[in-house]
Every structure is written in structure tokens, then in C-alpha cells.
Design a protein around this motif. Structure first.
Motif, PDB file in Angstrom:
ATOM      1  N   ASP A   1       3.890  -5.456   5.720  1.00 34.25           N
ATOM      2  CA  ASP A   1       2.498  -5.813   5.978  1.00 34.25           C
ATOM      3  C   ASP A   1       1.693  -4.554   6.282  1.00 34.25           C
ATOM      4  OD1 ASP A   1       0.402  -6.670   8.371  1.00 34.25           O
ATOM      5  OD2 ASP A   1       0.604  -8.215   6.843  1.00 34.25           O
ATOM      6  N   PHE A   2       2.301  -3.661   7.080  1.00 33.47           N
ATOM      7  CA  PHE A   2       1.617  -2.437   7.458  1.00 33.47           C
ATOM      8  C   PHE A   2       1.329  -1.557   6.241  1.00 33.47           C
ATOM      9  CE2 PHE A   2       0.236   1.126   9.725  1.00 33.47           C
ATOM     10  CZ  PHE A   2       0.907   2.249   9.282  1.00 33.47           C
ATOM     11  N   LEU A   3       2.346  -1.371   5.412  1.00 36.65           N
ATOM     12  CA  LEU A   3       2.160  -0.488   4.257  1.00 36.65           C
ATOM     13  C   LEU A   3       1.132  -1.070   3.291  1.00 36.65           C
ATOM     14  CD1 LEU A   3       5.867   0.583   3.670  1.00 36.65           C
ATOM     15  CD2 LEU A   3       3.985   1.988   4.502  1.00 36.65           C
ATOM     16  N   ALA A   4       1.128  -2.393   3.179  1.00 32.39           N
ATOM     17  CA  ALA A   4       0.151  -3.015   2.288  1.00 32.39           C
ATOM     18  C   ALA A   4      -1.264  -2.833   2.814  1.00 32.39           C
ATOM     19  CB  ALA A   4       0.459  -4.499   2.133  1.00 32.39           C
ATOM     20  N   ARG A   5      -1.429  -2.921   4.126  1.00 31.33           N
ATOM     21  CA  ARG A   5      -2.773  -2.827   4.691  1.00 31.33           C
ATOM     22  C   ARG A   5      -3.270  -1.413   4.845  1.00 31.33           C
ATOM     23  NH1 ARG A   5      -4.152  -7.919   7.718  1.00 31.33           N
ATOM     24  NH2 ARG A   5      -2.095  -8.786   8.066  1.00 31.33           N
ATOM     25  N   SER A   6      -2.380  -0.472   5.069  1.00 31.18           N
ATOM     26  CA  SER A   6      -2.848   0.843   5.484  1.00 31.18           C
ATOM     27  C   SER A   6      -2.865   1.874   4.355  1.00 31.18           C
ATOM     28  CB  SER A   6      -1.965   1.379   6.599  1.00 31.18           C
ATOM     29  OG  SER A   6      -0.653   1.555   6.098  1.00 31.18           O
ATOM     30  N   CYS A   7      -2.099   1.662   3.304  1.00 26.94           N
ATOM     31  CA  CYS A   7      -2.060   2.609   2.190  1.00 26.94           C
ATOM     32  C   CYS A   7      -1.821   4.037   2.649  1.00 26.94           C
ATOM     33  CB  CYS A   7      -3.356   2.576   1.379  1.00 26.94           C
ATOM     34  SG  CYS A   7      -3.832   0.923   0.923  1.00 26.94           S
ATOM     35  N   VAL A   8      -0.889   4.231   3.580  1.00 32.54           N
ATOM     36  CA  VAL A   8      -0.605   5.612   3.987  1.00 32.54           C
ATOM     37  C   VAL A   8       0.192   6.285   2.891  1.00 32.54           C
ATOM     38  CG1 VAL A   8      -0.715   5.320   6.463  1.00 32.54           C
ATOM     39  CG2 VAL A   8       1.406   4.810   5.285  1.00 32.54           C
ATOM     40  N   GLY A   9       0.009   7.573   2.780  1.00 35.69           N
ATOM     41  CA  GLY A   9       0.728   8.318   1.758  1.00 35.69           C
ATOM     42  C   GLY A   9       2.111   8.677   2.249  1.00 35.69           C
ATOM     43  N   ARG A  10       2.816   9.438   1.472  1.00 33.08           N
ATOM     44  CA  ARG A  10       4.160   9.862   1.836  1.00 33.08           C
ATOM     45  C   ARG A  10       4.116  10.848   2.990  1.00 33.08           C
ATOM     46  NH1 ARG A  10       8.704  10.488  -2.432  1.00 33.08           N
ATOM     47  NH2 ARG A  10      10.408  10.039  -1.000  1.00 33.08           N
ATOM     48  N   CYS A  11       5.043  10.697   3.932  1.00 32.10           N
ATOM     49  CA  CYS A  11       5.064  11.604   5.078  1.00 32.10           C
ATOM     50  C   CYS A  11       6.074  12.715   4.848  1.00 32.10           C
ATOM     51  CB  CYS A  11       5.458  10.846   6.340  1.00 32.10           C
ATOM     52  SG  CYS A  11       4.197   9.725   6.858  1.00 32.10           S
TER      53      CYS A  11
ATOM     54  N   ILE B   1      10.697  -3.270  17.197  1.00 30.00           N
ATOM     55  CA  ILE B   1       9.796  -3.287  16.046  1.00 30.00           C
ATOM     56  C   ILE B   1       9.751  -1.911  15.393  1.00 30.00           C
ATOM     57  CG2 ILE B   1       7.408  -3.535  15.299  1.00 30.00           C
ATOM     58  CD1 ILE B   1       7.009  -5.748  17.237  1.00 30.00           C
ATOM     59  N   ILE B   2       9.598  -0.865  16.223  1.00 23.60           N
ATOM     60  CA  ILE B   2       9.510   0.490  15.668  1.00 23.60           C
ATOM     61  C   ILE B   2      10.818   0.847  14.970  1.00 23.60           C
ATOM     62  CG2 ILE B   2       9.213   2.935  16.230  1.00 23.60           C
ATOM     63  CD1 ILE B   2       7.472   2.059  18.598  1.00 23.60           C
ATOM     64  N   ARG B   3      11.927   0.523  15.615  1.00 22.09           N
ATOM     65  CA  ARG B   3      13.235   0.852  15.045  1.00 22.09           C
ATOM     66  C   ARG B   3      13.451   0.130  13.714  1.00 22.09           C
ATOM     67  NH1 ARG B   3      18.485  -1.021  15.933  1.00 22.09           N
ATOM     68  NH2 ARG B   3      17.669  -2.747  17.193  1.00 22.09           N
ATOM     69  N   GLY B   4      13.101  -1.170  13.669  1.00 18.98           N
ATOM     70  CA  GLY B   4      13.284  -1.951  12.439  1.00 18.98           C
ATOM     71  C   GLY B   4      12.399  -1.446  11.323  1.00 18.98           C
ATOM     72  N   ALA B   5      11.157  -1.132  11.668  1.00 14.39           N
ATOM     73  CA  ALA B   5      10.222  -0.658  10.651  1.00 14.39           C
ATOM     74  C   ALA B   5      10.693   0.671  10.065  1.00 14.39           C
ATOM     75  CB  ALA B   5       8.820  -0.520  11.253  1.00 14.39           C
ATOM     76  N   LEU B   6      11.145   1.582  10.938  1.00 16.49           N
ATOM     77  CA  LEU B   6      11.595   2.889  10.455  1.00 16.49           C
ATOM     78  C   LEU B   6      12.822   2.738   9.571  1.00 16.49           C
ATOM     79  CD1 LEU B   6      11.124   5.097  13.643  1.00 16.49           C
ATOM     80  CD2 LEU B   6       9.873   5.250  11.491  1.00 16.49           C
ATOM     81  N   GLU B   7      13.693   1.809   9.959  1.00 16.18           N
ATOM     82  CA  GLU B   7      14.907   1.659   9.156  1.00 16.18           C
ATOM     83  C   GLU B   7      14.591   1.177   7.748  1.00 16.18           C
ATOM     84  OE1 GLU B   7      18.307   0.845  11.159  1.00 16.18           O
ATOM     85  OE2 GLU B   7      19.195  -0.472   9.650  1.00 16.18           O
TER      86      GLU B   7
ATOM     87  N   MET C   1      15.137  -9.001  18.433  1.00 16.75           N
ATOM     88  CA  MET C   1      14.032  -9.778  17.887  1.00 16.75           C
ATOM     89  C   MET C   1      12.988  -8.852  17.299  1.00 16.75           C
ATOM     90  SD  MET C   1      12.106 -12.706  19.917  1.00 16.75           S
ATOM     91  CE  MET C   1      12.557 -14.342  19.543  1.00 16.75           C
ATOM     92  N   GLY C   2      12.714  -7.791  18.051  1.00 15.00           N
ATOM     93  CA  GLY C   2      11.735  -6.804  17.582  1.00 15.00           C
ATOM     94  C   GLY C   2      12.188  -6.168  16.284  1.00 15.00           C
ATOM     95  N   TYR C   3      13.475  -5.920  16.189  1.00 15.86           N
ATOM     96  CA  TYR C   3      14.024  -5.326  14.978  1.00 15.86           C
ATOM     97  C   TYR C   3      13.743  -6.232  13.778  1.00 15.86           C
ATOM     98  CZ  TYR C   3      17.437  -3.390  11.724  1.00 15.86           C
ATOM     99  OH  TYR C   3      18.032  -2.832  10.624  1.00 15.86           O
ATOM    100  N   GLY C   4      14.013  -7.535  13.954  1.00 12.62           N
ATOM    101  CA  GLY C   4      13.744  -8.490  12.879  1.00 12.62           C
ATOM    102  C   GLY C   4      12.276  -8.488  12.489  1.00 12.62           C
ATOM    103  N   ILE C   5      11.409  -8.427  13.498  1.00  9.34           N
ATOM    104  CA  ILE C   5       9.977  -8.418  13.215  1.00  9.34           C
ATOM    105  C   ILE C   5       9.586  -7.126  12.503  1.00  9.34           C
ATOM    106  CG2 ILE C   5       7.686  -8.345  14.274  1.00  9.34           C
ATOM    107  CD1 ILE C   5       8.711 -10.177  16.429  1.00  9.34           C
ATOM    108  N   GLY C   6      10.120  -5.997  13.000  1.00  7.43           N
ATOM    109  CA  GLY C   6       9.765  -4.691  12.448  1.00  7.43           C
ATOM    110  C   GLY C   6      10.119  -4.555  10.976  1.00  7.43           C
ATOM    111  N   THR C   7      11.279  -5.102  10.597  1.00  2.00           N
ATOM    112  CA  THR C   7      11.691  -4.974   9.196  1.00  2.00           C
ATOM    113  C   THR C   7      10.705  -5.679   8.271  1.00  2.00           C
ATOM    114  OG1 THR C   7      13.116  -6.898   9.406  1.00  2.00           O
ATOM    115  CG2 THR C   7      14.150  -4.768   9.718  1.00  2.00           C
ATOM    116  N   ARG C   8      10.055  -6.727   8.781  1.00  4.91           N
ATOM    117  CA  ARG C   8       9.071  -7.419   7.948  1.00  4.91           C
ATOM    118  C   ARG C   8       7.666  -6.890   8.143  1.00  4.91           C
ATOM    119  NH1 ARG C   8      12.701 -10.939   9.958  1.00  4.91           N
ATOM    120  NH2 ARG C   8      13.989 -11.935   8.396  1.00  4.91           N
ATOM    121  N   LEU C   9       7.395  -6.448   9.365  1.00  7.55           N
ATOM    122  CA  LEU C   9       6.042  -5.979   9.668  1.00  7.55           C
ATOM    123  C   LEU C   9       5.697  -4.735   8.859  1.00  7.55           C
ATOM    124  CD1 LEU C   9       3.723  -6.759  11.610  1.00  7.55           C
ATOM    125  CD2 LEU C   9       4.526  -4.957  13.097  1.00  7.55           C
ATOM    126  N   VAL C  10       6.705  -3.927   8.579  1.00  7.04           N
ATOM    127  CA  VAL C  10       6.432  -2.665   7.902  1.00  7.04           C
ATOM    128  C   VAL C  10       5.821  -2.906   6.520  1.00  7.04           C
ATOM    129  CG1 VAL C  10       8.739  -2.377   6.876  1.00  7.04           C
ATOM    130  CG2 VAL C  10       7.379  -0.378   7.449  1.00  7.04           C
TER     131      VAL C  10
END
Lengths: 181, 170
Positions: free
Chosen positions: A58-68, A135-141, A47-56
């Protein structure tokens, strides 16, 4: 009903509880549906994986982090920006090995367990917060990083801290960047 | 804190998770709706407990002889429409109607859990799955405020929807 202005901020606190309470109701329902702890853990992770793939997104849109440029930079961003944004906490980060691909997030405060005193009877290997690992795993993927994310220590199980371990796995080959000769 | 996104995503995953592990058919659909509704019920109860705790702390210095917060049933429904809805969905209910005989209809023209889904009639047949949790939320909230009720929802055109509350006289 008129009410003084200072009461309004109180409701903001409660809004945060909505997610925590919903998560609690979900885990309780899963414990009813599945007898084995591993099944509940797996379900939460999926479930977390499903959430993470979408949450990322939202996160990138809100946080504007640069390339790591390194795994440790990514882990720092997860801890200092993402956790702060969504859960209001900043876990500390440690690196666990010399090849710098294994990290730990140490949570000394965990809002997800705010209303949980202890694991239910007979559920001693339940990873209550396993959703976070998924969530972390899904977002990273979604940003093309494969990782294993698990709970290394859990306060609810009697450990002194709650520790999430992130192990970055070898990057998948980017086929589209290979030039055809 | 951006946890509205978290709750929205969790809610959607819960709905698809419940339906994924069920089979097709009317009976199964009913069971899934009940499961979601029951989870919402627990959360609704918990939220009212939290609101009570927080308000108690804030209001300690304001206690008068009459400490009852609500005059009557209508007052409680107004609380659900204003404070409760704002706490959960960051907006108030747009329209409250009642027949003054225990039936209330709460109308939300831009229901937060449906705005991302569609604007109109597309996916209408799936809308009820996404309303079950909230029906339970209302029922649970009312339950902790001393009211027993049955809550149903209907959607004719997303993202507007109506929640019907039927108060059960004990």
C-alpha cells in the motif's frame, strides 16, 4: 438533520481515532489473555509483522518512492514519508554507529498512546506500541532487508522520549542473481 | 491520511489472530466471535465519546435551551446510519428499515471490511468473522447513546451485508 459545513472536518479527526481506539482494545484484550508481558509484546510484534508485509505494498503504491541506495535513505523515508502518511507524525532520525547500519527513530508525539495515561498495574515491561516494530520489520523484509527493530526507550515506561531502534542486518544472498558458470 | 489501510489490516490481523489461537469447533467459534464483538463494543463506546467531545467544542456557541441532540430512538438510528457510519467507513448506510417496534435493519451494499475479500458467494462461511467487530461497534455506540441492544449481522452475497439491531427495553 441538516448541519453546517464546518462540522464535517471534525469527523475526519475522529476517523483517525478509530485505529488508535481499536489498537487500545486489542492490547487490553491481549493483557487479559496473556499473563506475561513478553507474550503480549511478542504477539504484538508478530501481528505487526503480518500487517507490515501487506502495508508495504500500500505504501509503495501511494508514495512512489524511488530506489534507495543506503540504509540511512531508507530510514529517512520510513520516518518522513511512511510515518507521516499513516500516523501523521515525523519522527527524527539519528544514526547510532559508524558502520551506518544502526538507526534510531525518536518520536516526540505518538498518536497510538493518545488515550493512554499510563501502563496498567503490573505491566511495567509491556511495550505498548510493539506493533510498530513488527510493522517496520515486516515491511523491510518484503523489500529484502532484514532488520532488528525494537523499542530502545518508551515514554510510557518513564523514559524522556520514545525511541525505536532499527538495526539493519547483513543482506541475504540474492541467489537468483548468481550466474551459473 | 491513509489510515483506513492501517485499520483494515489491523482488523484482519485481529480476526486471524483470534482464530489462530483457538481450536476448531462450534463453541470455540462462538468464543472468538464474542471476543471480537467485545473489542468492537469498547471501540464503539470510545468513538461516541470522541464524537461528543469534538461536537461539544464545535457547538459551544450554539447551545440553546433544548440541548438534547436526539428526539427519539429513530433519530439515534439515523445518526448511526449517517454520521457514525461515515466517520468509521467513509460512507453511509444504504438502507434503513424498521418495524417501529425496536427492530432495525441496516443494509450496507458495499461494506468496507468485505470489499477486499470477495464479490459474491466465495468465502461466505468466513464472512461472519469479519462482521463481529462491527456488530460490537454498533452495540457500543448505541450503548453510549443510552440504548441497550443486541446486534447481529448476516451476509448473503459479499460485499453487501445487513446488521440487525434489536433494542432492549430496560
Amino acid at each position: 438533520m441538516s448541519r453546517p459545513a464546518h462540522q464535517r472536518p471534525a469527523y475526519h479527526k475522529i476517523n483517525k481515532d478509530l485505529f488508535v481506539l481499536t489498537y487500545g482494545a486489542l492490547v487490553a484484550q491481549l493483557c487479559k489473555d496473556y499473563e506475561k508481558d513478553e507474550d503480549v509484546n511478542q504477539y504484538l510484534d508478530k501481528m505487526g509483522y503480518g500487517i507490515g508485509t501487506r502495508l508495504v505494498e500500500d505504501f509503495l503504491a501511494r508514495s512512489c518512492v524511488g530506489r534507495c541506495h543506503s540504509y540511512s535513505e531508507i530510514t529517512d523515508i520510513i520516518a518522513q514519508v511512511a510515518f507521516k502518511m499513516y500516523l501523521g507524525i515525523t519522527p527524527s532520525v539519528t544514526c547510532n554507529n559508524s558502520s551506518r547500519n544502526e538507526f534510531s527513530l525518536i518520536l516526540d508525539k505518538n498518536p497510538l498512546v493518545e488515550f493512554v495515561e499510563e501502563l496498567p498495574a503490573g505491566r511495567s515491561s509491556l511495550c505498548y506500541c510493539n506493533l510498530l516494530c513488527g510493522i517496520i520489520r515486516g515491511a523491510l523484509e518484503m523489500v529484502h532487508l532484514a532488520a532488528d527493530v525494537t523499542f530502545l526507550q518508551d515514554r510510557l515506561k518513564g523514559d524522556s522520549v520514545t525511541e525505536i531502534g532499527i538495526t539493519f542486518l547483513k543482506k541475504r544472498e540474492e541467489k537468483k542473481y548468481r550466474r551459473k558458470k | 491520511m491513509a489510515d483506513e489501510a492501517l485499520f483494515l489490516l489491523l482488523h484482519n490481523e485481529m480476526v486471524s489472530g483470534v482464530y489462530k489461537s483457538a481450536e476448531q469447533g462450534e463453541v470455540e467459534n462462538g468464543r472468538c466471535i464474542t471476543k471480537l464483538e467485545n473489542m468492537g463494543f469498547r471501540v464503539g463506546q470510545g468513538l461516541i465519546e470522541r464524537i461528543n467531545t469534538v461536537l461539544l467544542l464545535v457547538n459551544l456557541f450554539r447551545f440553546t435551551k433544548d440541548t438534547a441532540r436526539f428526539k427519539d430512538e429513530l433519530d439515534i438510528m439515523k445518526f448511526i446510519c449517517k454520521d457514525f457510519w461515515t466517520t468509521v467507513f467513509k460512507k453511509q448506510i444504504d438502507n434503513l428499515r424498521t418495524n417501529h417496534q425496536g427492530i432495525y435493519v441496516l443494509q450496507d451494499n458495499k461494506f468496507r471490511l468485505l470489499t477486499q475479500m470477495s464479490a459474491g458467494k466465495q468465502y461466505l462461511e468466513h464472512a461472519s468473522k469479519y462482521l463481529a467487530f462491527t456488530c460490537g461497534l454498533i452495540r457500543g455506540g448505541l450503548s453510549n447513546l443510552g440504548i441497550k441492544s443486541i446486534v447481529t449481522a448476516e451476509v448473503s452475497s459479499m460485499p453487501a451485508c445487513k446488521f440487525q439491531v434489536m433494542i432492549q427495553k430496560l
